[in-house]
Design a protein around this motif. Structure first.
Motif, PDB file in Angstrom:
ATOM      1  N   PHE A 136      42.768  35.514 -27.725  1.00 34.51           N
ATOM      2  CA  PHE A 136      43.416  34.214 -27.887  1.00 34.51           C
ATOM      3  C   PHE A 136      42.828  33.158 -26.952  1.00 34.51           C
ATOM      4  CE2 PHE A 136      46.771  31.119 -26.832  1.00 34.51           C
ATOM      5  CZ  PHE A 136      47.028  30.633 -28.103  1.00 34.51           C
ATOM      6  N   PHE A 137      42.596  33.512 -25.686  1.00 34.96           N
ATOM      7  CA  PHE A 137      42.174  32.519 -24.704  1.00 34.96           C
ATOM      8  C   PHE A 137      40.662  32.295 -24.669  1.00 34.96           C
ATOM      9  CE2 PHE A 137      46.272  33.951 -22.917  1.00 34.96           C
ATOM     10  CZ  PHE A 137      46.916  32.725 -22.876  1.00 34.96           C
ATOM     11  N   LEU A 138      39.881  33.252 -25.087  1.00 32.25           N
ATOM     12  CA  LEU A 138      38.432  33.131 -25.000  1.00 32.25           C
ATOM     13  C   LEU A 138      37.749  33.066 -26.360  1.00 32.25           C
ATOM     14  CD1 LEU A 138      37.710  35.601 -22.051  1.00 32.25           C
ATOM     15  CD2 LEU A 138      38.030  33.123 -21.955  1.00 32.25           C
ATOM     16  N   VAL A 139      38.070  34.014 -27.230  1.00 26.47           N
ATOM     17  CA  VAL A 139      37.370  34.095 -28.515  1.00 26.47           C
ATOM     18  C   VAL A 139      37.901  33.057 -29.498  1.00 26.47           C
ATOM     19  CG1 VAL A 139      36.786  35.593 -30.459  1.00 26.47           C
ATOM     20  CG2 VAL A 139      36.895  36.542 -28.144  1.00 26.47           C
ATOM     21  N   PHE A 140      39.206  32.948 -29.609  1.00 24.10           N
ATOM     22  CA  PHE A 140      39.807  32.072 -30.607  1.00 24.10           C
ATOM     23  C   PHE A 140      39.414  30.605 -30.443  1.00 24.10           C
ATOM     24  CE2 PHE A 140      43.499  29.370 -31.817  1.00 24.10           C
ATOM     25  CZ  PHE A 140      43.372  29.505 -33.188  1.00 24.10           C
ATOM     26  N   PRO A 141      39.411  30.015 -29.218  1.00 22.79           N
ATOM     27  CA  PRO A 141      38.999  28.605 -29.105  1.00 22.79           C
ATOM     28  C   PRO A 141      37.580  28.351 -29.596  1.00 22.79           C
ATOM     29  CG  PRO A 141      40.123  29.309 -27.113  1.00 22.79           C
ATOM     30  CD  PRO A 141      39.885  30.537 -27.923  1.00 22.79           C
ATOM     31  N   VAL A 142      36.654  29.246 -29.244  1.00 19.28           N
ATOM     32  CA  VAL A 142      35.267  29.059 -29.681  1.00 19.28           C
ATOM     33  C   VAL A 142      35.164  29.207 -31.192  1.00 19.28           C
ATOM     34  CG1 VAL A 142      32.913  29.930 -29.463  1.00 19.28           C
ATOM     35  CG2 VAL A 142      34.416  29.873 -27.453  1.00 19.28           C
ATOM     36  N   PHE A 143      35.793  30.255 -31.720  1.00 17.14           N
ATOM     37  CA  PHE A 143      35.758  30.471 -33.164  1.00 17.14           C
ATOM     38  C   PHE A 143      36.413  29.317 -33.905  1.00 17.14           C
ATOM     39  CE2 PHE A 143      37.946  32.023 -36.982  1.00 17.14           C
ATOM     40  CZ  PHE A 143      36.866  32.520 -37.700  1.00 17.14           C
ATOM     41  N   GLY A 144      37.579  28.851 -33.414  1.00 22.58           N
ATOM     42  CA  GLY A 144      38.279  27.764 -34.073  1.00 22.58           C
ATOM     43  C   GLY A 144      37.492  26.466 -34.047  1.00 22.58           C
ATOM     44  N   PHE A 145      36.808  26.177 -32.923  1.00 23.70           N
ATOM     45  CA  PHE A 145      36.031  24.940 -32.843  1.00 23.70           C
ATOM     46  C   PHE A 145      34.886  24.945 -33.850  1.00 23.70           C
ATOM     47  CE2 PHE A 145      32.231  22.833 -31.133  1.00 23.70           C
ATOM     48  CZ  PHE A 145      32.682  21.525 -31.105  1.00 23.70           C
ATOM     49  N   SER A 149      34.690  22.349 -36.926  1.00 22.62           N
ATOM     50  CA  SER A 149      33.622  21.337 -36.904  1.00 22.62           C
ATOM     51  C   SER A 149      32.486  21.682 -37.846  1.00 22.62           C
ATOM     52  CB  SER A 149      33.089  21.166 -35.483  1.00 22.62           C
ATOM     53  OG  SER A 149      32.542  22.394 -35.013  1.00 22.62           O
ATOM     54  N   GLY A 150      32.205  22.985 -38.029  1.00 30.63           N
ATOM     55  CA  GLY A 150      31.147  23.388 -38.943  1.00 30.63           C
ATOM     56  C   GLY A 150      29.766  23.124 -38.358  1.00 30.63           C
ATOM     57  N   GLY A 151      28.795  22.976 -39.261  1.00 38.44           N
ATOM     58  CA  GLY A 151      27.418  22.780 -38.824  1.00 38.44           C
ATOM     59  C   GLY A 151      26.683  24.066 -38.535  1.00 38.44           C
ATOM     60  N   VAL A 152      27.364  25.216 -38.645  1.00 33.31           N
ATOM     61  CA  VAL A 152      26.753  26.523 -38.416  1.00 33.31           C
ATOM     62  C   VAL A 152      27.171  27.460 -39.543  1.00 33.31           C
ATOM     63  CG1 VAL A 152      26.631  26.272 -35.905  1.00 33.31           C
ATOM     64  CG2 VAL A 152      28.699  27.194 -36.955  1.00 33.31           C
ATOM     65  N   PHE A 153      26.364  28.492 -39.748  1.00 32.36           N
ATOM     66  CA  PHE A 153      26.665  29.528 -40.746  1.00 32.36           C
ATOM     67  C   PHE A 153      26.918  28.928 -42.138  1.00 32.36           C
ATOM     68  CE2 PHE A 153      28.387  31.215 -36.673  1.00 32.36           C
ATOM     69  CZ  PHE A 153      27.414  32.191 -36.472  1.00 32.36           C
ATOM     70  N   GLY A 154      26.206  27.864 -42.448  1.00 27.65           N
ATOM     71  CA  GLY A 154      26.322  27.272 -43.771  1.00 27.65           C
ATOM     72  C   GLY A 154      27.552  26.409 -43.983  1.00 27.65           C
ATOM     73  N   LEU A 155      28.364  26.191 -42.954  1.00 25.99           N
ATOM     74  CA  LEU A 155      29.557  25.350 -43.081  1.00 25.99           C
ATOM     75  C   LEU A 155      29.177  23.880 -42.960  1.00 25.99           C
ATOM     76  CD1 LEU A 155      32.044  27.361 -40.820  1.00 25.99           C
ATOM     77  CD2 LEU A 155      31.983  27.308 -43.326  1.00 25.99           C
ATOM     78  N   TYR A 157      29.359  20.070 -41.870  1.00 23.40           N
ATOM     79  CA  TYR A 157      29.800  19.471 -40.607  1.00 23.40           C
ATOM     80  C   TYR A 157      30.945  18.494 -40.856  1.00 23.40           C
ATOM     81  CZ  TYR A 157      29.745  16.683 -36.352  1.00 23.40           C
ATOM     82  OH  TYR A 157      30.117  16.016 -35.198  1.00 23.40           O
ATOM     83  N   VAL A 158      32.030  18.655 -40.077  1.00 22.12           N
ATOM     84  CA  VAL A 158      33.190  17.755 -40.152  1.00 22.12           C
ATOM     85  C   VAL A 158      33.408  17.180 -38.758  1.00 22.12           C
ATOM     86  CG1 VAL A 158      35.629  17.520 -40.707  1.00 22.12           C
ATOM     87  CG2 VAL A 158      34.224  19.149 -41.981  1.00 22.12           C
ATOM     88  N   PRO A 159      33.085  15.909 -38.520  1.00 20.63           N
ATOM     89  CA  PRO A 159      33.265  15.323 -37.185  1.00 20.63           C
ATOM     90  C   PRO A 159      34.744  15.257 -36.809  1.00 20.63           C
ATOM     91  CG  PRO A 159      32.730  13.623 -38.785  1.00 20.63           C
ATOM     92  CD  PRO A 159      32.570  14.934 -39.492  1.00 20.63           C
ATOM     93  N   THR A 160      34.995  15.219 -35.516  1.00 25.11           N
ATOM     94  CA  THR A 160      36.384  15.201 -35.035  1.00 25.11           C
ATOM     95  C   THR A 160      37.107  13.928 -35.446  1.00 25.11           C
ATOM     96  OG1 THR A 160      35.640  14.276 -32.912  1.00 25.11           O
ATOM     97  CG2 THR A 160      35.861  16.676 -33.062  1.00 25.11           C
TER      98      THR A 160
END
Length: 375
Positions: A136-145, A149-155, A157-160
């Motif tokens: 929750f504190f380490l993996v989830f924030p990075v994964f959620g961001f 936002s996208g721009g990686v893995f074919g997603l 890009y959605v700006p903030t």
């Protein structure tokens, strides 16, 4: 010689009436609402106020309201109440802001994963606490961001700038709450330190941030901070707001934790030292658990205030829940006399749900941890 004597009654006691009831609604009313003349007067005044206030509120919210399935003409009709059909039609905008419609599955995954990871952390008996905390504190924030936002893995890009609604409100509040906890604890410990340099720096930091209102912090982070950055440097507006909210909340949390540290008797510190524990070990195992337990109401009160104060980010152009409601109120398609009021009622209800949940959980934790005087 022992003689056994006995007394035998030769006259019956006169009959007496049965005792009155010690319970029931009549006794409850007498004990709680009509115990004294002043209580009776206040009760009557309260009933009169409810009879005056409740019917119009009920008629607006339920009685004369236009529910989903209704039309804008129904909302414009004379005497119409809340236009819930308008809330239903603009619900996605209130939750996701300007996030692309075909990408709603991304914030939905973030909502589901966040709930699935935070709920076990709130249940004391849930297993695998350490793994859950790391996720929750380490993996989830990075994964959620990266997912949002996208721009990686074919997603795509959605700006903030396109994030908004309840999504942004939860992001700002969660980041502010989670990041302010360790920072606030370190500031409280630093203010209690015997080292003059550390104590002075912590005092200056706490007093500086507590002397400024949050709206000033947000203006500084959003407008003034870029002026001090090197030319060409562009810091995301949402990130600036997150940093400002976190630093602001940590200063207030530090004072709450310091109150808990000062409430502990000196013997607790001496007991830890007598066991040969280092400063950090006795702080982690002995001091902080007791201090934080004593100040749970103050900590949760800060969290509730922070969650509500996230609505101030609308002033610097971030579309949180309140800002999306304000923006949607200018929608001509659903223009009606009750459009704006209905939107604000919806926003207030959403804020109430989360604040009430935090309050109830705080009370439950207080009762669970209230073991200091139990035998």
């Amino acid at each position: 010689m022992t003689t056994d004597t006995a007394y035998i009654r030769d006259e019956f006691v006169p009959e007496r009436p049965a005792p009155g009831r010690a319970g029931g609604p009549i006794m409850w009313l007498r004990a709680n609402l009509f115990a004294t003349p002043s209580d009776a007067i206040l009760t009557v005044l309260g009933v009169i106020f409810l009879l005056w206030a409740v019917p119009p509120i009920y008629n607006f919210i339920i009685g004369h309201a236009v529910f989903p399935g209704g039309t804008v003409e129904d909302c414009r009709a004379e005497g119409a109440g809340a236009c819930w059909a308008y809330i239903y039609a603009r619900f996605n905008f209130f939750i996701y802001g300007f996030y692309p419609i075909d990408q709603y599955w991304r914030p939905n995954i973030v909502f589901i994963l966040g709930a699935a990871l935070i709920l076990p952390l709130l249940i004391p008996t849930a297993p695998f606490k350490r793994i859950n905390a790391v996720l929750f504190f380490l993996v989830f924030p990075v994964f959620g961001f990266f997912l949002l936002s996208g721009g990686v893995f074919g997603l795509s890009y959605v700006p903030t700038e396109q994030w908004g609604g309840l999504l942004v409100t939860l992001i700002i509040s969660l980041v502010g709450i989670i990041c302010s906890i360790p920072l606030g604890i370190l500031l409280a410990l630093g203010r209690q330190s015997d080292l003059p340099v550390i104590k002075t720096l912590c005092v200056m930091f706490i007093e500086l941030w507590r002397a400024m209102p949050l709206i000033t912090v947000l203006f500084m982070a959003s407008i003034m901070l870029p002026l001090f950055m090197p030319t060409g440097t562009n810091v995301d507006k949402l990130l600036r707001a997150l940093v400002g909210v976190t630093l602001f909340a940590s200063a207030y949390l530090a004072e709450v934790v310091r109150g808990g540290l000062q409430a502990l008797p000196r013997g607790q510190y001496e007991a830890g030292a007598s066991l040969g524990l280092s400063y950090w070990k006795r702080t982690y195992f002995i001091i902080l658990p007791q201090a934080i337990k004593h100040v749970i109401p103050g900590i949760v009160n800060n969290f509730i205030a922070l969650f509500k104060d996230t609505s101030l980010v609308s002033i610097v152009g971030i579309f949180d829940l309140l800002n999306t409601v304000q923006a949607a109120s200018s929608d001509i398609e659903w223009a009606s006399p009750t459009q704006a009021v209905t939107g604000y009622v919806f926003a207030a209800f959403m804020f109430w749900i989360f604040c009430f949940a935090m309050s109830r959980y705080s009370l439950w934790m207080e009762r669970r941890l209230d073991t200091g005087h139990k035998r």
